[in-house]
Design a protein around this motif. Structure first.
Motif, mmCIF file in Angstrom:
data_model
loop_
_atom_site.group_PDB
_atom_site.id
_atom_site.type_symbol
_atom_site.label_atom_id
_atom_site.label_comp_id
_atom_site.label_asym_id
_atom_site.label_seq_id
_atom_site.Cartn_x
_atom_site.Cartn_y
_atom_site.Cartn_z
ATOM 1 N N GLY A 155 48.993 -32.358 -6.132
ATOM 2 C CA GLY A 155 47.790 -31.562 -6.011
ATOM 3 C C GLY A 155 47.880 -30.541 -4.895
ATOM 4 N N THR A 156 47.013 -29.558 -4.965
ATOM 5 C CA THR A 156 46.967 -28.534 -3.936
ATOM 6 C C THR A 156 46.501 -29.116 -2.610
ATOM 7 O OG1 THR A 156 46.505 -26.872 -5.599
ATOM 8 C CG2 THR A 156 45.974 -26.288 -3.341
ATOM 9 N N THR A 157 45.520 -30.024 -2.657
ATOM 10 C CA THR A 157 44.969 -30.622 -1.445
ATOM 11 C C THR A 157 45.497 -32.027 -1.196
ATOM 12 O OG1 THR A 157 42.952 -29.357 -1.832
ATOM 13 C CG2 THR A 157 42.820 -31.123 -0.229
ATOM 14 N N HIS A 158 45.502 -32.841 -2.233
ATOM 15 C CA HIS A 158 45.994 -34.220 -2.147
ATOM 16 C C HIS A 158 46.909 -34.496 -3.329
ATOM 17 C CE1 HIS A 158 42.345 -34.558 0.341
ATOM 18 N NE2 HIS A 158 43.062 -35.441 1.010
ATOM 19 N N SER A 159 47.799 -35.462 -3.145
ATOM 20 C CA SER A 159 48.707 -35.886 -4.203
ATOM 21 C C SER A 159 48.670 -37.400 -4.296
ATOM 22 C CB SER A 159 50.136 -35.411 -3.900
ATOM 23 O OG SER A 159 50.188 -34.008 -3.850
ATOM 24 N N LEU A 160 49.137 -37.931 -5.428
ATOM 25 C CA LEU A 160 49.216 -39.379 -5.574
ATOM 26 C C LEU A 160 50.253 -39.736 -6.612
ATOM 27 C CD1 LEU A 160 47.699 -40.340 -8.416
ATOM 28 C CD2 LEU A 160 45.669 -39.895 -7.082
ATOM 29 N N VAL A 161 50.614 -41.022 -6.626
ATOM 30 C CA VAL A 161 51.535 -41.549 -7.620
ATOM 31 C C VAL A 161 50.872 -42.772 -8.244
ATOM 32 C CG1 VAL A 161 52.835 -42.916 -5.913
ATOM 33 C CG2 VAL A 161 53.909 -42.320 -8.094
ATOM 34 N N ALA A 162 51.017 -42.909 -9.566
ATOM 35 C CA ALA A 162 50.405 -44.022 -10.289
ATOM 36 C C ALA A 162 51.430 -44.602 -11.260
ATOM 37 C CB ALA A 162 49.167 -43.549 -11.043
ATOM 38 N N VAL A 163 51.146 -45.814 -11.699
ATOM 39 C CA VAL A 163 52.029 -46.511 -12.626
ATOM 40 C C VAL A 163 51.165 -47.190 -13.689
ATOM 41 C CG1 VAL A 163 52.083 -48.627 -11.213
ATOM 42 C CG2 VAL A 163 53.967 -48.146 -12.784
ATOM 43 N N VAL A 164 51.720 -47.319 -14.876
ATOM 44 C CA VAL A 164 51.043 -48.048 -15.938
ATOM 45 C C VAL A 164 51.659 -49.445 -15.983
ATOM 46 C CG1 VAL A 164 50.543 -48.200 -18.402
ATOM 47 C CG2 VAL A 164 50.535 -45.972 -17.247
ATOM 48 N N LEU A 165 50.841 -50.445 -15.707
ATOM 49 C CA LEU A 165 51.268 -51.850 -15.738
ATOM 50 C C LEU A 165 50.303 -52.620 -16.621
ATOM 51 C CD1 LEU A 165 52.009 -52.435 -11.944
ATOM 52 C CD2 LEU A 165 53.687 -52.186 -13.774
ATOM 53 N N GLY A 166 50.830 -53.331 -17.584
ATOM 54 C CA GLY A 166 49.971 -54.105 -18.472
ATOM 55 C C GLY A 166 48.972 -53.241 -19.225
ATOM 56 N N GLY A 167 49.363 -52.009 -19.508
ATOM 57 C CA GLY A 167 48.494 -51.118 -20.251
ATOM 58 C C GLY A 167 47.420 -50.437 -19.428
ATOM 59 N N LYS A 168 47.410 -50.667 -18.104
ATOM 60 C CA LYS A 168 46.403 -50.052 -17.240
ATOM 61 C C LYS A 168 47.076 -49.204 -16.170
ATOM 62 C CE LYS A 168 42.875 -53.547 -17.779
ATOM 63 N NZ LYS A 168 41.874 -54.362 -17.121
ATOM 64 N N ALA A 169 46.493 -48.040 -15.929
ATOM 65 C CA ALA A 169 47.009 -47.168 -14.877
ATOM 66 C C ALA A 169 46.505 -47.644 -13.527
ATOM 67 C CB ALA A 169 46.562 -45.729 -15.117
ATOM 68 N N ARG A 170 47.410 -47.680 -12.561
ATOM 69 C CA ARG A 170 47.056 -48.099 -11.204
ATOM 70 C C ARG A 170 47.686 -47.132 -10.215
ATOM 71 N NH1 ARG A 170 48.150 -53.961 -12.939
ATOM 72 N NH2 ARG A 170 46.078 -54.516 -13.656
ATOM 73 N N CYS A 171 46.872 -46.649 -9.292
ATOM 74 C CA CYS A 171 47.385 -45.793 -8.224
ATOM 75 C C CYS A 171 48.128 -46.658 -7.229
ATOM 76 C CB CYS A 171 46.245 -45.058 -7.518
ATOM 77 S SG CYS A 171 45.439 -43.839 -8.565
ATOM 78 N N LEU A 172 49.250 -46.162 -6.744
ATOM 79 C CA LEU A 172 50.020 -46.885 -5.742
ATOM 80 C C LEU A 172 49.511 -46.485 -4.360
ATOM 81 C CD1 LEU A 172 53.578 -46.589 -7.312
ATOM 82 C CD2 LEU A 172 51.871 -48.394 -7.600
ATOM 83 N N LEU A 173 49.314 -47.480 -3.517
ATOM 84 C CA LEU A 173 48.704 -47.275 -2.204
ATOM 85 C C LEU A 173 49.746 -47.237 -1.096
ATOM 86 C CD1 LEU A 173 45.769 -49.834 -2.602
ATOM 87 C CD2 LEU A 173 45.831 -47.422 -3.302
ATOM 88 N N ASP A 174 49.415 -46.515 -0.040
ATOM 89 C CA ASP A 174 50.285 -46.510 1.136
ATOM 90 C C ASP A 174 49.973 -47.735 1.992
ATOM 91 O OD1 ASP A 174 47.931 -45.931 2.549
ATOM 92 O OD2 ASP A 174 48.514 -43.870 3.006
ATOM 93 N N GLU A 175 50.636 -47.843 3.132
ATOM 94 C CA GLU A 175 50.454 -49.012 4.003
ATOM 95 C C GLU A 175 49.033 -49.130 4.557
ATOM 96 O OE1 GLU A 175 51.865 -45.501 6.167
ATOM 97 O OE2 GLU A 175 52.794 -46.605 4.543
ATOM 98 N N ALA A 176 48.279 -48.046 4.565
ATOM 99 C CA ALA A 176 46.891 -48.063 5.043
ATOM 100 C C ALA A 176 45.913 -48.323 3.902
ATOM 101 C CB ALA A 176 46.554 -46.742 5.733
ATOM 102 N N GLY A 177 46.421 -48.482 2.682
ATOM 103 C CA GLY A 177 45.564 -48.752 1.540
ATOM 104 C C GLY A 177 44.998 -47.519 0.864
ATOM 105 N N SER A 178 45.550 -46.367 1.143
ATOM 106 C CA SER A 178 45.065 -45.123 0.555
ATOM 107 C C SER A 178 45.961 -44.682 -0.593
ATOM 108 C CB SER A 178 45.014 -44.022 1.619
ATOM 109 O OG SER A 178 44.601 -42.798 1.037
ATOM 110 N N ALA A 179 45.341 -44.252 -1.679
ATOM 111 C CA ALA A 179 46.102 -43.715 -2.799
ATOM 112 C C ALA A 179 46.426 -42.235 -2.590
ATOM 113 C CB ALA A 179 45.311 -43.885 -4.099
#
Length: 129
Positions: A10-34
């Motif tokens: 993204g222009t302001t923020h970026s993120l990475v997500a994965v599909v596990l068990g048919g559901k999309a989940r954002c991957l969090l950093d060590e502080a718990g932020s996606a």
């Protein structure tokens, strides 16, 4: 087992997500932020910082922080001089084909800024998965 991974650069923020068990989940950093701020700072020695630390104005004297650089991709310096002035970015005057920002003793392109953000997101995916 193969996973489907997606990155939102993204222009302001970026993120990475994965599909596990048919559901999309954002991957969090060590502080718990996606969300990872799409910001890169070049310090006085030419080193790079990415994310919230890069965006924090209290990270040190002589720092150059680059945000919202996607708007400069694929454009000539002449085409985006007004945008560069808004962000107070100095562009390399010797470059007329593509944007190259001056950052202390080094230069950095919008594509290199995006690459640094993508490296952090890739590392997050590797660590989480």
């Amino acid at each position: 087992m193969a996973s489907t991974i997606g990155i939102d650069l993204g222009t302001t923020h970026s993120l990475v997500a994965v599909v596990l068990g048919g559901k999309a989940r954002c991957l969090l950093d060590e502080a718990g932020s996606a969300l990872l701020p799409s910001a890169v700072r070049v310090d006085a020695e030419g080193g790079l910082s990415v994310g919230a630390f890069a965006r924090d104005p209290a990270t040190g004297a002589g720092a150059r922080t680059f945000t919202s650089t996607k708007r400069f991709m694929g454009r000539s310096p002449a085409d985006c001089a007004a945008d560069a002035a808004l962000f107070r970015y100095a562009m390399d005057p010797a470059e007329s084909r593509y944007v190259r920002f001056l950052a202390g003793s080094r230069t950095i392109t919008p594509v290199e800024v995006a690459a640094e953000v993508l490296k952090v997101l890739r590392l997050r995916a590797v660590e989480c998965l």
